[in-house]
Design an enzyme around this catalytic site. Structure first.
Site, PDB file in Angstrom:
ATOM      1  N   LYS A  12       0.822  -1.215   0.000  1.00 14.38           N
ATOM      2  CA  LYS A  12       0.000   0.000   0.000  1.00 14.38           C
ATOM      3  C   LYS A  12       0.857   1.267   0.000  1.00 14.38           C
ATOM      4  O   LYS A  12       0.603   2.207  -0.761  1.00 14.38           O
ATOM      5  CB  LYS A  12      -0.933   0.019   1.207  1.00 14.38           C
ATOM      6  CG  LYS A  12      -1.952   1.156   1.135  1.00 14.38           C
ATOM      7  CD  LYS A  12      -2.383   1.621   2.504  1.00 14.38           C
ATOM      8  CE  LYS A  12      -2.300   3.115   2.599  1.00 14.38           C
ATOM      9  NZ  LYS A  12      -2.663   3.631   3.911  1.00 14.38           N
ATOM     10  N   PRO A  34      -3.846   2.827  -4.371  1.00  8.11           N
ATOM     11  CA  PRO A  34      -3.635   2.516  -2.949  1.00  8.11           C
ATOM     12  C   PRO A  34      -4.983   2.335  -2.254  1.00  8.11           C
ATOM     13  O   PRO A  34      -5.852   3.201  -2.357  1.00  8.11           O
ATOM     14  CB  PRO A  34      -2.914   3.764  -2.417  1.00  8.11           C
ATOM     15  CG  PRO A  34      -2.512   4.555  -3.627  1.00  8.11           C
ATOM     16  CD  PRO A  34      -3.480   4.203  -4.699  1.00  8.11           C
ATOM     17  N   ASP A  38      -6.893   1.479   1.411  1.00  4.09           N
ATOM     18  CA  ASP A  38      -6.967   1.184   2.844  1.00  4.09           C
ATOM     19  C   ASP A  38      -8.442   1.173   3.231  1.00  4.09           C
ATOM     20  O   ASP A  38      -9.323   1.233   2.368  1.00  4.09           O
ATOM     21  CB  ASP A  38      -6.163   2.187   3.678  1.00  4.09           C
ATOM     22  CG  ASP A  38      -6.664   3.618   3.514  1.00  4.09           C
ATOM     23  OD1 ASP A  38      -7.759   3.818   2.926  1.00  4.09           O
ATOM     24  OD2 ASP A  38      -5.980   4.544   3.973  1.00  4.09           O
TER      25      ASP A  38
END
Length: 306
Positions: free
Chosen positions: A258, A275, A277
Site C-alpha cells: 500500500k 492505494p 486502505d
C-alpha cells in the site's frame, strides 16, 4: 510491513553534533516578492481545486495560509497558491533564486501536462456512478512530488493520523535549509539523503517516530548504497511498469504494497496505481458492493494494493 532483517546491514552513523543554522541565501540571488504580487496560473478551479488537492493526504508539507490559500516548498522554492473570487488560481513566489525555474518546478509539481477535464469526461462516460460524483470532485489533482520526499513522508504514514504524520514530516524537513516563514509557518527545503544519513534511530525515536524510526534510517542507508545514488534510483522507477516499480519499492525497509502504491502514484508517474486502505475500501463496498465481492470471490483482487 517488511522487516529490516532482510535489508542490508545499516551503515555506522557518525554521532550527530549540533549544527549552526544554515547560512541564509545571498540576498543578491534571492527573489522575495512583495505579498501583493500574485501571478495568474491560467488555471480554472475545474483543473485545480486547492482544497481538494493539498489537505487530502498525498503531501504533508503544504500549509493553509489563507481562506483559499496554500503555501509549500518545491525544492528550493517557496510558493503560495490561492483561488481568486472566480475560482481561477494564481501563485506568489516567496523565495527562489530564479522565478522562471520556480514556475517551471510548480507546473511540474502540479502535473500540468494532464487535463482533468478530459479525464473526467472519459470517466463519466464509462461509469454512471462517477458521473454523479464528478461535480463534487472537479479539480482534485494528483501531484508529481520528488520521490525521496514522497517516500520519507509515507514511511511516516503507517498506522498514523494526518496531524502526527505532519509533525514527523516537519521534523525531517527542519533538517534542510530554511526557506522562509509565512503566516506563522516555517518552511524548509527537504534535506538530502546525505543530511538524513547523519540522523540516528535514537534521535528519531526521541522525536516521537516510534517503530518508524528504524524504517527511515534503514531506508536511507539502503538508498545511500545504491549505485549512482538513491535519488537517481528512485527516479529511474518512473520508467518501469507499475508492478516492477511496486516490487522495487517493497525492497526498502518499512515499505509494503500500500505504501509503495502511494509513492508510485504521487511521485513516480504510475497513475494507474490504486492505494487501498479501509477509508477507500468501505466507500467502494457501499457504492459498488456487488462488483467488489464478485472480484474477491473470483480471487482476482491482486490489482488492488491493500
Amino acid at each position: 510491513m517488511q522487516s529490516l532483517k532482510n535489508s542490508p546491514s545499516p551503515l555506522k552513523r557518525p554521532r550527530l553534533t549540533p549544527q549552526p543554522p544554515p547560512t541564509p541565501p545571498n540576498p543578491q540571488t534571492l527573489t522575495t516578492n512583495k505579498p501583493s504580487k500574485w501571478t495568474p496560473l491560467n488555471l480554472t478551479q475545474s483543473e485545480l481545486s486547492l482544497p481538494l488537492t493539498f489537505p487530502t493526504g498525498q503531501t504533508f508539507r503544504w500549509k493553509q495560509t489563507g481562506p483559499l490559500q496554500y503555501t509549500g516548498p518545491i525544492g528550493p522554492h517557496l510558493i503560495s497558491l490561492k483561488h481568486l473570487q472566480n475560482g481561477d488560481v494564481c501563485y506568489h513566489i516567496h523565495t527562489s533564486s530564479s522565478e522562471p525555474a520556480a514556475k517551471s518546478a510548480l507546473l511540474d509539481f502540479l502535473n500540468m501536462g494532464i487535463s482533468l477535464g478530459e479525464l473526467w469526461e472519459g470517466f463519466s462516460a464509462s461509469d454512471c456512478r462517477f458521473a454523479e460524483l464528478a461535480k463534487y470532485l472537479a479539480g482534485a489533482r494528483v501531484l508529481r512530488q520528488d520521490p525521496v520526499e514522497c517516500l520519507l513522508q509515507f514511511l511516516c504514514s503507517s498506522n498514523n493520523n494526518i496531524a502526527r504524520i505532519t509533525k514527523m514530516v516537519d521534523f525531517l524537513a527542519s533538517l534542510g535549509s530554511h526557506l522562509g516563514k509565512v503566516e506563522g509557518f516555517e518552511f524548509h527545503e527537504f534535506p538530502s539523503l546525505e543530511r538524513l544519513s547523519l540522523v540516528s534511530e535514537v534521535e528519531l525515536r526521541n522525536a516521537g517516530f516510534g517503530y518508524r524510526a528504524k524504517y527511515i534510517t534503514g531506508t536511507v542507508d539502503v538508498l545511500q548504497s545504491k549505485h549512482g545514488g538513491g535519488a537517481e534510483w528512485l527516479l529511474s522507477l518512473r520508467k518501469l511498469d507499475l508492478q516492477e516499480a511496486i516490487d522495487a519499492l517493497c525492497t526498502l525497509p518499512g515499505v509494503g504494497p500500500k505504501v509503495a502504491a502511494c509513492i508510485a502514484l504521487f511521485s513516480l508517474d504510475q497513475h494507474h496505481a490504486i492505494p487501498v486502505d479501509t477509508h477507500v475500501w468501505k466507500p467502494c463496498c457501499r457504492g459498488i458492493c456487488e462488483q467488489i465481492w464478485k472480484i474477491c470471490w473470483l480471487g482476482t483482487n491482486s490489482a488492488f494494493h491493500c
